[in-house]
Enzyme design. Structure first.
Site, mmCIF file in Angstrom:
data_model
loop_
_atom_site.group_PDB
_atom_site.id
_atom_site.type_symbol
_atom_site.label_atom_id
_atom_site.label_comp_id
_atom_site.label_asym_id
_atom_site.label_seq_id
_atom_site.Cartn_x
_atom_site.Cartn_y
_atom_site.Cartn_z
ATOM 1 N N GLY A 176 0.802 -1.217 0.000
ATOM 2 C CA GLY A 176 0.000 0.000 0.000
ATOM 3 C C GLY A 176 0.835 1.267 0.000
ATOM 4 O O GLY A 176 0.543 2.224 -0.727
ATOM 5 N N ASN A 196 -8.414 4.225 7.883
ATOM 6 C CA ASN A 196 -7.920 3.106 8.676
ATOM 7 C C ASN A 196 -8.166 3.261 10.173
ATOM 8 O O ASN A 196 -8.301 2.276 10.893
ATOM 9 C CB ASN A 196 -6.419 2.916 8.441
ATOM 10 C CG ASN A 196 -5.637 4.215 8.601
ATOM 11 O OD1 ASN A 196 -5.959 5.221 7.983
ATOM 12 N ND2 ASN A 196 -4.620 4.215 9.427
ATOM 13 N N GLN A 243 -7.871 -0.263 2.965
ATOM 14 C CA GLN A 243 -8.733 -0.779 4.030
ATOM 15 C C GLN A 243 -10.073 -1.310 3.512
ATOM 16 O O GLN A 243 -10.806 -1.939 4.259
ATOM 17 C CB GLN A 243 -8.999 0.322 5.074
ATOM 18 C CG GLN A 243 -7.780 0.747 5.848
ATOM 19 C CD GLN A 243 -7.293 -0.300 6.847
ATOM 20 O OE1 GLN A 243 -8.034 -1.191 7.258
ATOM 21 N NE2 GLN A 243 -6.035 -0.193 7.243
ATOM 22 N N SER A 246 -3.391 -3.526 -0.753
ATOM 23 C CA SER A 246 -2.312 -4.185 -0.020
ATOM 24 C C SER A 246 -2.772 -5.559 0.445
ATOM 25 O O SER A 246 -3.889 -5.711 0.927
ATOM 26 C CB SER A 246 -1.938 -3.331 1.189
ATOM 27 O OG SER A 246 -1.062 -4.033 2.038
ATOM 28 N N ALA A 247 -1.908 -6.561 0.311
ATOM 29 C CA ALA A 247 -2.313 -7.938 0.615
ATOM 30 C C ALA A 247 -2.520 -8.238 2.086
ATOM 31 O O ALA A 247 -3.420 -8.997 2.451
ATOM 32 C CB ALA A 247 -1.281 -8.912 0.048
ATOM 33 N N HIS A 248 -1.699 -7.630 2.945
ATOM 34 C CA HIS A 248 -1.704 -8.110 4.324
ATOM 35 C C HIS A 248 -2.899 -7.627 5.144
ATOM 36 O O HIS A 248 -3.067 -8.016 6.292
ATOM 37 C CB HIS A 248 -0.387 -7.787 5.043
ATOM 38 C CG HIS A 248 -0.216 -6.359 5.420
ATOM 39 N ND1 HIS A 248 -0.473 -5.893 6.692
ATOM 40 C CD2 HIS A 248 0.212 -5.295 4.710
ATOM 41 C CE1 HIS A 248 -0.217 -4.595 6.740
ATOM 42 N NE2 HIS A 248 0.201 -4.202 5.555
ATOM 43 N N THR A 304 12.474 -7.970 -9.900
ATOM 44 C CA THR A 304 12.005 -9.335 -10.034
ATOM 45 C C THR A 304 10.730 -9.510 -9.224
ATOM 46 O O THR A 304 10.672 -9.179 -8.049
ATOM 47 C CB THR A 304 13.080 -10.325 -9.541
ATOM 48 O OG1 THR A 304 14.254 -10.126 -10.303
ATOM 49 C CG2 THR A 304 12.603 -11.758 -9.674
ATOM 50 N N CYS A 308 0.839 9.150 23.386
ATOM 51 C CA CYS A 308 1.840 8.410 24.162
ATOM 52 C C CYS A 308 2.297 7.156 23.445
ATOM 53 O O CYS A 308 3.327 6.593 23.759
ATOM 54 C CB CYS A 308 1.283 8.030 25.522
ATOM 55 S SG CYS A 308 0.840 9.474 26.492
#
Lengths: 122, 397
Positions: free
Chosen positions: B71, B152, B180, B200-202, B238, B325
């Site tokens: 992404g 997100n 998302q 994005s794949a993950h 590649t 924080c």
């Protein structure tokens, strides 16, 4: 990120609470920064006979509050005044650099509480 | 200890089927897809099948799909690649205030290094971009508009179709970050009216390190990675065939189950939201209905987010927060700030995002634990309804 000591003090904070008839109160921090500490002390024979804290903040903030009450309880005021942020961080076996400012807050809260007590004595 | 993972917006576990499909590409079908021999040809075949799978899911043509590392890379290429290609036409880029840092920082980079003019469109208190704001901001110098399909952090889904219609006659390219939404709600490039789109794949059960950029036919942008001319010269290097095959398999599974899984997650999400909002002084961040099926983002007064996360973590629950924080910059989330939350309120935020393996029992456990944790932290806090937020000193952060 955090040492075991920090996690312990975060999960099992010592001296958490308020003292209604406190001899000195230190209030430091800014909720916009996400860090605020109230420290209450009772003084007897110029020693910190009781000490309690209330904190809004991250794990480091809560752990440093808890630790400083442990370091200061029972100590003569003259010694307690010397407790520094480095002492707190050391007692916790280290804080991530980005969290060092939390130990700053704890030391400031204690010094403010002692200052408040002394101010009331005048 | 019971473990409940509720941080799927951050990343998701790779699905078992995906792992099985992917494995052979490491040690059996490991050829370089550009090689002429049979090892290469087999890899190339897998690559092109994957391309068809992904393009089909998006309603695009296979040659409009360009695989890359994910992404962030897609977002970078959409912004930076467009700017460099189109800078003779203009130098104005429009993005929303709540874009992912991969978009915000790419735009910032172009502004600082190349003098690009960036306009940030604000959002309303629920995180929605008003298409009229986009309309009013476009100039003859605008070369790109980028508005994320869904955010997100707070899950709000944007009116991309409407914005697409506004831009249909304009020279500016229209990009959307669909990282998302892909695999979670229908994403069709024609319906959305976009020229560029990131995935994005993950985020949907595929491996990390792989994604794709959709570039509409006849749309021209610069490549970022130069070299062997892979992906029709748009992204050399590649090909990560194993990863790409993983992305395609995850896509296939998500597409097959889309309606059923969306409905299931919405039910769980809404149960979670209804129960958590019973906690005093809590609220939901983002739009109540125009939101991702798996996203629940809460604010709690008087306590702080990192503390919430750590206590939840100790009970086996994984979540995330917009608190300063927990960030590296000590600034609260720019998204929560954009929807109008004060810094104090932004610190007490908790994001829970569901996935296909989360069950009703997981949700019950989460409700129970969050309630407990909020109570514990509130008992430690100096602030309450009777003692509201005040500044006592400013710490030199």
């Amino acid at each position: 990120m955090y040492t075991e000591k920090v996690i312990d003090h975060f999960s099992n904070p010592r001296n958490m609470g308020e003292i209604e008839d406190a001899d000195g109160v230190g209030k430091v921090g800014n909720p916009a920064c996400g860090d605020v500490m109230y420290l209450y002390i009772k003084v007897k024979d110029e020693k910190i006979s009781d000490i309690k804290f209330k904190t809004m903040g991250c794990a480091a903030a809560i752990a440093t509050s808890s630790m400083i009450t442990e370091l200061a309880k029972g100590k003569p005021l003259s010694e307690a005044e010397k407790i520094s942020k480095a002492d707190v961080a050391e007692a916790l076996e280290g804080l991530p650099p980005i969290k060092m400012h939390c130990s700053n807050l704890a030391a400031d809260a204690l010094h403010e509480a002692i200052k408040d007590y002394k101010g009331k004595q005048k | 200890m019971r473990k409940v993972y509720l941080d799927h917006a951050a990343t998701s576990p790779v699905l078992e089927e995906v792992i099985q499909t992917t494995c052979p590409y490491f040690n059996e079908l490991y050829g370089n897809a550009s090689s002429l021999h049979q090892f290469g040809r087999k890899a190339k075949e897998a690559l092109e099948n994957a391309r068809e799978q992904v393009s089909g899911a998006l309603g695009a043509e296979p040659d409009e799909i360009y695989f890359n590392s994910g992404g962030s890379e897609s977002d970078n290429q959409a912004i930076i690649g467009t700017f460099h290609k189109k800078k003779d036409q203009g130098n104005h880029i429009i993005i929303s205030e709540i874009e992912h840092p991969a978009i915000l920082d790419s735009a910032k980079y172009l502004n600082e290094r190349f003098g690009a003019k960036i306009t940030l469109i604000p959002v309303d208190s629920e995180g929605i971009v008003d298409p009229n704001d986009v309309q009013e901001t476009i100039t003859k110098d605008t070369i790109l508009v980028s508005i994320m399909h869904a955010n997100n952090e707070i899950g709000t889904i944007q009116p991309i179709e409407e914005i697409g219609k506004i831009l249909s006659d304009h020279q500016a390219l229209f990009h959307t970050d669909a990282v998302q939404t892909y695999g979670k709600i229908p994403v069709n490039v024609e319906k959305l009216g976009v020229d560029l789109l990131s995935i994005s794949a993950h985020k949907l059960g595929g491996p990390k390190g792989v994604g794709a950029l959709y570039i509409k036919k006849e749309t021209e942008i610069d490549a970022l990675i130069h070299g062997g001319g892979h992906e029709r010269k748009m992204r050399s290097g590649t090909e990560n065939v194993a990863g790409i095959v993983g992305l395609a398999k995850a896509t296939e599974i998500a597409s097959k189950n889309l309606k059923k899984e969306t409905d299931r997650q919405i039910q769980l999400r809404d149960t979670l939201i209804k129960s958590i909002l019973q906690i005093e002084d809590s609220w939901l961040n983002g739009h109540p209905t125009k939101r991702l099926p798996n996203n629940a983002n809460f604010g709690f007064k008087y306590i702080e987010g990192e503390g919430i996360l750590l206590k939840l973590d100790m009970k086996g629950i994984a979540a995330s927060t917009g608190s300063a924080c927990s960030s590296h910059s000590l600034e609260p989330s720019h998204v929560l700030t954009a929807i109008g939350l004060s810094a104090e309120d932004a610190h007490g935020s908790l994001r829970l995002t569901l996935g296909p393996k989360n069950t009703k029992e997981d949700i019950s456990y989460a409700i129970e634990t969050v309630t407990e944790v909020v109570e514990q932290l509130r008992s430690m806090s100096p602030f309450s309804k009777s003692n509201p937020y005040q500044v006592h000193s400013d710490q030199g952060h």
